[in-house]
Structures are given as C-alpha cells and as structure tokens.
Design a protein around this motif. Structure first.
Motif, PDB file in Angstrom:
ATOM      1  N   UNK A   1       0.900  -1.209   0.047  1.00  8.13           N
ATOM      2  CA  UNK A   1       0.031   0.096  -0.194  1.00  8.13           C
ATOM      3  C   UNK A   1       0.981   1.061  -0.015  1.00  8.13           C
ATOM      4  N   UNK A   2       0.616   2.357  -0.855  1.00  7.75           N
ATOM      5  CA  UNK A   2       1.225   3.600  -0.834  1.00  7.75           C
ATOM      6  C   UNK A   2       0.908   4.335   0.248  1.00  7.75           C
ATOM      7  N   UNK A   3       1.972   5.237   0.842  1.00 15.49           N
ATOM      8  CA  UNK A   3       2.100   5.545   1.912  1.00 15.49           C
ATOM      9  C   UNK A   3       1.207   7.091   1.664  1.00 15.49           C
ATOM     10  N   UNK A   4       0.835   7.643   2.656  1.00  6.57           N
ATOM     11  CA  UNK A   4       0.001   9.116   2.769  1.00  6.57           C
ATOM     12  C   UNK A   4       1.069  10.174   1.776  1.00  6.57           C
ATOM     13  N   UNK A   5       2.183  10.250   2.059  1.00  8.49           N
ATOM     14  CA  UNK A   5       2.709  11.142   1.492  1.00  8.49           C
ATOM     15  C   UNK A   5       3.176  10.999  -0.077  1.00  8.49           C
ATOM     16  N   UNK A   6       3.120   9.484  -0.550  1.00  9.57           N
ATOM     17  CA  UNK A   6       3.188   9.165  -1.689  1.00  9.57           C
ATOM     18  C   UNK A   6       1.835   9.656  -2.609  1.00  9.57           C
ATOM     19  N   UNK A   7       0.718   9.245  -1.575  1.00 10.07           N
ATOM     20  CA  UNK A   7      -0.401   9.739  -2.349  1.00 10.07           C
ATOM     21  C   UNK A   7      -0.649  11.090  -2.495  1.00 10.07           C
ATOM     22  N   UNK A   8      -0.290  11.977  -1.608  1.00 11.38           N
ATOM     23  CA  UNK A   8      -0.328  13.256  -1.703  1.00 11.38           C
ATOM     24  C   UNK A   8       0.519  14.046  -2.726  1.00 11.38           C
ATOM     25  N   UNK A   9       1.555  13.563  -2.953  1.00 14.27           N
ATOM     26  CA  UNK A   9       2.555  13.877  -3.936  1.00 14.27           C
ATOM     27  C   UNK A   9       1.575  13.549  -5.525  1.00 14.27           C
ATOM     28  N   UNK A  10       1.237  12.262  -5.276  1.00 16.62           N
ATOM     29  CA  UNK A  10       0.483  11.953  -6.558  1.00 16.62           C
ATOM     30  C   UNK A  10      -0.815  12.864  -6.970  1.00 16.62           C
ATOM     31  N   UNK A  11      -1.383  13.244  -6.001  1.00 17.09           N
ATOM     32  CA  UNK A  11      -2.410  14.201  -6.083  1.00 17.09           C
ATOM     33  C   UNK A  11      -1.943  15.499  -6.707  1.00 17.09           C
ATOM     34  N   UNK A  12      -0.980  16.017  -6.026  1.00 17.31           N
ATOM     35  CA  UNK A  12      -0.523  17.273  -6.645  1.00 17.31           C
ATOM     36  C   UNK A  12       0.156  17.084  -8.132  1.00 17.31           C
ATOM     37  N   UNK A  13       0.879  15.895  -8.419  1.00 16.88           N
ATOM     38  CA  UNK A  13       1.130  15.706  -9.909  1.00 16.88           C
ATOM     39  C   UNK A  13       2.352  16.675 -10.059  1.00 16.88           C
ATOM     40  N   UNK A  14       2.677  17.206 -11.274  1.00 19.46           N
ATOM     41  CA  UNK A  14       3.595  17.863 -11.707  1.00 19.46           C
ATOM     42  C   UNK A  14       3.297  19.647 -11.527  1.00 19.46           C
ATOM     43  N   UNK A  15       2.081  19.888 -11.193  1.00 21.16           N
ATOM     44  CA  UNK A  15       1.906  21.169 -10.929  1.00 21.16           C
ATOM     45  C   UNK A  15       2.604  21.609  -9.682  1.00 21.16           C
ATOM     46  N   UNK A 124      -2.910  18.375 -24.082  1.00 22.04           N
ATOM     47  CA  UNK A 124      -3.323  19.462 -23.465  1.00 22.04           C
ATOM     48  C   UNK A 124      -3.485  19.311 -22.003  1.00 22.04           C
ATOM     49  N   UNK A 125      -3.510  18.201 -21.367  1.00 19.57           N
ATOM     50  CA  UNK A 125      -3.559  17.943 -19.972  1.00 19.57           C
ATOM     51  C   UNK A 125      -2.407  17.009 -19.416  1.00 19.57           C
ATOM     52  N   UNK A 126      -1.021  17.023 -20.008  1.00 14.07           N
ATOM     53  CA  UNK A 126      -0.084  16.254 -19.625  1.00 14.07           C
ATOM     54  C   UNK A 126       0.347  16.448 -18.326  1.00 14.07           C
ATOM     55  N   UNK A 127       0.252  17.638 -17.871  1.00 12.52           N
ATOM     56  CA  UNK A 127       0.848  17.934 -16.520  1.00 12.52           C
ATOM     57  C   UNK A 127      -0.109  17.546 -15.426  1.00 12.52           C
ATOM     58  N   UNK A 128      -1.441  17.152 -15.757  1.00 10.91           N
ATOM     59  CA  UNK A 128      -2.275  16.849 -14.742  1.00 10.91           C
ATOM     60  C   UNK A 128      -2.295  15.319 -14.811  1.00 10.91           C
ATOM     61  N   UNK A 129      -1.140  14.824 -15.242  1.00  8.01           N
ATOM     62  CA  UNK A 129      -1.204  13.101 -15.299  1.00  8.01           C
ATOM     63  C   UNK A 129      -2.128  12.462 -16.046  1.00  8.01           C
ATOM     64  N   UNK A 130      -2.414  13.098 -17.172  1.00  5.99           N
ATOM     65  CA  UNK A 130      -3.406  12.770 -18.240  1.00  5.99           C
ATOM     66  C   UNK A 130      -2.808  12.631 -19.731  1.00  5.99           C
TER      67      UNK A 130
END
Length: 206
Positions: A1-15, A124-130
């Motif tokens: 299972x991913x850690x909370x920090x890893x999930x938060x960093x994933x949520x932020x993405x590249x922004x 057009x959405x690559x920095x949002x992990x899309x």
C-alpha cells in the motif's frame, strides 16, 4: 500500500504545491506540516481528494490509518463503459461511440454506478497526469467547482479540461507544458455542456 505522502504527491502531480493548495482550499503551511508527519484530519484529506483527479478520499483515509486496509477482502468488480472520440452531434451514450468496458476493484475505489470512461486524445492535460492515450473516469454531474477537472461536451465533441466560472462564461483551461494550448472561453450562447467531474486518470490500461 502506498504511503500518505506518496498519495499526496501523486495528487499534486506535476503542478506546483501552492496552486494545488489554492485549489484545495488549504494553507500551504498546513500542507507542508502534513508532509513532514503532522496528522491530517479527515476534512483536510477530503479537500485533497476533491482537488485531485488521481487520488481518492478512501485511499487517503486508509493510508492515514483512519480505515482498515481492505486489500485482503474479496473485491467487487465494477464494469465502467468506455466511450471513444465523440462524433459531432452525437450524445455521449451513442452506440457508435461505445468501445467496451474496464473493470476496477471496489476495494481500491468506489466510483458509483453513474460513471463512464473517456480516452484522452492530445497532450493538453499532460501536466495533470493525463497524457495522450490515457483513460479518465468521469462521474456524471452537471456542475463542477472552480479548478476541478471535468469532461465537457462542446458542439458534440468531448474534451477534458480544468474548469473555471467567470460570470456567465465558462473557461476551459489546459494543464500542459506545451505553449500551443490556451484557455478557451464560452458564453451561455455556446453549445457547451458539462458531462461530469474527472475522478481518476489511468495510463496504459486499454
């Protein structure tokens, strides 16, 4: 299972973290303290999940220790319909646009019955992990909050953008490293309809 920090960093993405905090409605200082180990409240986790297109509230709550790990539980599998590119004038449910189903474990994330998936075309959405070719899961709803990522129908064509409201106008903003893309502004007279909010982005699954 991913850690909370890893999930938060994933949520932020590249922004930027500051932009994410503004969108989530939490202070940058509080956000920094959570990453350094301060216990995050369920309300803060809810705000982080609401501002993210890739991480769910249940994932954050589990990683923070508020709910038990359900990894060992028997997972229900939910089929979500996938639609391809949308032909001009065709509704999202049109049979010719249907391209199959994807199945996701309930224990990982519960989407509800009123969801569908769309393939992302373009960067057009690559920095949002899309990135181009990824798949987004969309929860059907007619409104989204400022700064949330949504699927929008424009004259029969579906697009995924970050959405802002400016008076009577709807602004669709790209999240891209490319300078080729800029915000698109539509008025109430334009043929524009919000299809729903993007709740998850998946890469290389279909």
């Amino acid at each position: 299972m991913q850690s909370l920090n890893e999930l938060i960093e994933m949520a932020v993405g590249n922004g930027s973290r500051n932009e994410f905090c503004r969108r989530a409605g939490i202070s940058a200082g509080n956000f920094s303290r959570i990453l350094k180990g301060q216990k995050a409240s369920p309300e803060i986790l809810r705000k982080i999940a609401a501002a993210s297109a890739t991480v769910s509230y249940s994932q954050l709550m589990q990683a923070a220790g508020y709910v038990e790990d359900q990894a060992g539980a028997q997972a229900e599998i939910q089929a979500i319909p996938v639609y391809g590119s949308i032909a001009a004038g065709s509704p999202i449910e049109a049979e010719e646009n249907f391209s199959g189903y994807i199945r996701l474990e309930y224990a990982q994330k519960h989407f509800g019955a009123d969801c569908f998936a769309l393939k992302v075309v373009g960067d057009s959405m690559d920095l949002a992990n899309m990135p181009d070719g990824s798949t987004v899961i969309v929860k059907r709803q007619s409104e989204v909050r400022d700064g949330e990522i949504g699927a929008v129908m424009i004259a029969g064509q579906a697009t995924v953008k970050r959405i802002y409201h400016q008076g009577e106008h709807l602004v669709l903003a790209p999240v891209s490293k490319s300078a080729l893309y800029g915000p698109q502004v539509y008025s109430g007279e334009d043929e524009v309809r919000i299809l729903g909010k993007v709740v998850l982005a998946l890469v290389d699954i279909i």
